[in-house]
Scaffold this active site. Structure first.
Site, PDB file in Angstrom:
ATOM      1  N   ASP A  15      31.764 -43.909 -14.933  1.00  0.00           N
ATOM      2  CA  ASP A  15      32.501 -43.605 -14.166  1.00  0.00           C
ATOM      3  C   ASP A  15      32.069 -44.408 -12.557  1.00  0.00           C
ATOM      4  O   ASP A  15      31.144 -43.996 -12.179  1.00  0.00           O
ATOM      5  CB  ASP A  15      32.810 -41.951 -13.690  1.00  0.00           C
ATOM      6  CG  ASP A  15      33.391 -41.789 -12.147  1.00  0.00           C
ATOM      7  OD1 ASP A  15      33.939 -42.591 -11.675  1.00  0.00           O
ATOM      8  OD2 ASP A  15      33.524 -40.717 -12.026  1.00  0.00           O
ATOM      9  N   LYS A  77      34.160 -50.935  -4.451  1.00  0.00           N
ATOM     10  CA  LYS A  77      35.275 -50.629  -5.427  1.00  0.00           C
ATOM     11  C   LYS A  77      36.574 -51.116  -4.605  1.00  0.00           C
ATOM     12  O   LYS A  77      37.748 -51.224  -5.259  1.00  0.00           O
ATOM     13  CB  LYS A  77      35.299 -49.281  -5.818  1.00  0.00           C
ATOM     14  CG  LYS A  77      36.066 -48.691  -6.995  1.00  0.00           C
ATOM     15  CD  LYS A  77      35.978 -47.456  -7.295  1.00  0.00           C
ATOM     16  CE  LYS A  77      36.773 -46.955  -8.605  1.00  0.00           C
ATOM     17  NZ  LYS A  77      36.729 -45.686  -8.895  1.00  0.00           N
ATOM     18  N   GLU A 178      41.002 -43.428 -15.008  1.00  0.00           N
ATOM     19  CA  GLU A 178      40.130 -42.394 -14.750  1.00  0.00           C
ATOM     20  C   GLU A 178      40.709 -41.134 -14.985  1.00  0.00           C
ATOM     21  O   GLU A 178      40.230 -40.287 -15.747  1.00  0.00           O
ATOM     22  CB  GLU A 178      39.849 -42.338 -13.164  1.00  0.00           C
ATOM     23  CG  GLU A 178      38.600 -43.377 -12.792  1.00  0.00           C
ATOM     24  CD  GLU A 178      38.422 -43.693 -11.465  1.00  0.00           C
ATOM     25  OE1 GLU A 178      39.225 -42.957 -10.430  1.00  0.00           O
ATOM     26  OE2 GLU A 178      38.047 -44.810 -11.032  1.00  0.00           O
ATOM     27  N   ASP A 200      42.730 -35.731  -8.469  1.00  0.00           N
ATOM     28  CA  ASP A 200      41.339 -36.386  -8.252  1.00  0.00           C
ATOM     29  C   ASP A 200      41.262 -36.646  -6.768  1.00  0.00           C
ATOM     30  O   ASP A 200      41.919 -37.719  -6.246  1.00  0.00           O
ATOM     31  CB  ASP A 200      41.397 -37.500  -8.987  1.00  0.00           C
ATOM     32  CG  ASP A 200      39.894 -38.395  -8.834  1.00  0.00           C
ATOM     33  OD1 ASP A 200      39.259 -37.733  -7.940  1.00  0.00           O
ATOM     34  OD2 ASP A 200      39.560 -39.261  -9.560  1.00  0.00           O
TER      35      ASP A 200
END
Ligand code: ADP
Ligand code: MG
Length: 536
Positions: A15, A77, A178, A200
């Site tokens: 992850d 990211k 994810e 999330d």
């Protein structure tokens, strides 16, 4: 290293988060997180070049942010796989404390020391670091990986993450979304028939997805969220609150001192995390500043209730997002069987309380918010090519289309289209008959191509006019293009993803105000959302 003795596969689930990276591996069919060399289960996704010229990764890199902000890369990211000229990158340039520059192919890159690094190189360093840690911990080489990405990542971003994995020495077997990985951690091999919502709330983004689980088929029904809502926004509320109080008490603006501000940031996040466990804490920073040679201390008690008051609207927003995602497919709240919490910020008790109020049931216990994405990726890796393998049915999170007249996008693949998928279109007659045809492909929610991400150009022979062209998305959501050649049948079209068309560069340059310009003002309200930057 000794050869592996068990049936365990040499594959890691990773992850690669905006804030933290977590790695897992399946041993004797049980997925486990690999602890970092510091004993923690998550590693900050930060890379830095020290003043001595060494590369630092993880906690060591994060720690030097204070003293060496220009050479400390965080939030990679958000940049990876994006064009330098894209709006997101131009916005981020004014927030991040390091230099974001244009790479050789028009992509966003960063400058560290006297060299320019591509974002795949930077993320590759994080991945290489966790590879080394995992290999030392597991005592064997780990040549393969499954890496998770946000559901909304476009084709360029997915390729860039794969590239990062390759640079780290991995054979990247798959990229997985994810939320799908989180659902796998919950439902793999449990024979469930359920509809789950994955909530999330990480460090910088809030991602909501709804999945249908049936045996080992994991089907994403809808996905959405806000790429600018996360833990850092909660920190910033505490920081603003503390700075206001300090100003009222001492008439000193701590925001003027980068070092003091950095200390306040660190303490604010720590207080926030404390308050998930205990009802009261104290932000205690001795000698945070001085005035006329006299040390000033910052000592502020803060309660969970106070934190909830100053951040309630952020939590509310995440639930508005849940409703929006449900609405996309007309899914009712009541039809959700389980809610899975992912991301560090979802540990806030207010989030859990609001889940109960909003959905009429508590979130699912037993799924670890920091670990489940990595665990799910590891499970997927372990199940590849085996009999009890899983089927992932994903949806396209943003439409893909071709450039049409007036800078508009003509959609070919729609949002929430289940993938793998193929959609065909035919080429309009060329402007200049007999000349090769060039088509630009974009991905994004906007009908205006300037607001979408440029994926690449197709160059087709003149004979392609009127012939069928297929856009194919494979199960990793990677795009391939084929065309019906009059002589050869369906052939793959080379897809030039690396060069931004000149016309788009110009269009973006005209429409994007330079950072800090008046046109960027509305986004100023997001000041500091990325946490680490110094307020100006
Ligand atoms: P990402 O997916 O962006 O890498 P994470 O899922 O690791 O992020 O979440 C990081 C965020 O979670 C940070 O903002 C951190 O402060 C927050 N966080 C971690 N633990 C807690 C906690 N116990 N309570 C509240 N927030 C937390
Ligand atoms: Mg995350």
């Amino acid at each position: 290293m000794p050869p592996p003795l068990s049936r365990d596969k040499p594959i890691l689930g990773i992850d690669l988060g905006t804030t933290n990276t977590c790695v897992a591996h399946v041993r004797n069919r049980i997925p486990r997180v690999v602890p970092t060399d510091k004993g923690s289960l998550i590693l900050p996704s930060v890379v830095a070049l020290s003043s001595r010229g060494d590369f630092l990764v993880g906690g060591a890199a994060k720690d030097q942010l204070l003293t060496n902000p220009r050479n400390t890369i965080y939030g990679a990211k958000r940049l990876i796989g994006r064009k330098f000229n894209s709006r997101v990158v131009q916005d981020l340039r004014s927030y991040y404390s390091y230099d974001i520059v244009e790479g050789p192919q028009g992509e966003a890159a960063v400058s560290l020391g006297d060299r320019v690094y591509g974002l795949p190189e930077i993320s590759g360093m994080v991945l290489a670091h966790v590879k080394k840690i995992a290999e030392a911990f597991l005592g064997r080489p780990m040549p393969q990986a499954i890496i998770s990405v946000p559901a909304y990542y476009n084709d360029n971003q997915r390729h860039a993450v794969k590239e990062a994995g390759r640079l780290a020495g991995f054979d990247v077997k798959r990229i997985v979304n994810e939320p799908t990985a989180a659902a796998l951690a919950y439902g793999f091999n449990r024979g469930l028939d359920q509809r789950v919502l994955v909530y999330d709330l990480g460090g910088g983004t809030c991602d909501i997805s709804v999945l249908q689980l049936q045996q080992n088929v994991f089907e994403v029904l809808a996905t959405g969220g806000d790429t600018f809502l996360g833990g850092v926004d909660f920190d910033n509320r505490i920081i603003d609150w503390a700075l206001d109080q300090f100003w009222r008490e001492h008439k000193v603006d701590l925001a003027q001192s980068p070092i003091a501000l950095q200390r306040v940031k660190k303490a604010a996040e720590a207080a926030k995390i404390d308050l998930s466990l205990i009802p009261n804490t104290v932000i205690d920073l001795p000698f945070v500043e001085e005035r006329r040679g006299k040390p000033l201390d910052l000592r502020m008690p803060i309660s969970r209730q106070q934190l909830e008051e100053i951040t309630r609207d952020l939590v509310d927003r995440s639930f508005t997002l849940c409703d929006e995602v449900l609405e996309q497919k007309g899914i009712s709240r009541g039809s959700i069987d389980e809610i899975i919490l992912v991301g560090g910020q979802s540990r806030m008790p207010l989030v859990q309380q609001r889940i109960r109020e909003h959905f009429g049931k508590p979130p699912r216990k037993g799924v670890h918010p920091d670990e489940c994405v990595a665990l799910g990726a590891a499970l997927l890796g372990d199940s590849l090519d085996s009999i009890d393998s899983v089927t992932l049915v994903d949806v396209l999170s943003m439409p893909i289309g071709i450039a049409a007249p007036n800078d508009r996008m003509r959609r070919v693949l729609e949002k929430n289209q289940p993938i793998p998928a193929t959609r065909s279109f035919r080429l309009p007659p060329p402007r200049e008959p007999g000349k090769p045809i060039e088509i630009d492909i974009y991905q994004g929610d906007s009908d205006q191509i300037v607001d979408d991400e440029f994926l690449g150009s197709l160059r087709l022979p003149a004979a392609a006019t009127g012939r069928r062209i297929d856009l194919k998305l494979d199960e990793e959501c990677l795009l391939r293009v084929t065309f019906d050649d009059p002589e050869r049948g369906m052939v793959e079209v080379p897809f030039a993803t690396r060069d931004t068309p000149e016309a788009l560069r110009r269009a973006i340059a005209e429409k994007t105000p330079p950072p800090g310009a008046a046109g960027a003002a509305p986004r100023e309200q997001r000041r500091g959302i990325f946490g680490w930057l110094t307020r100006s």
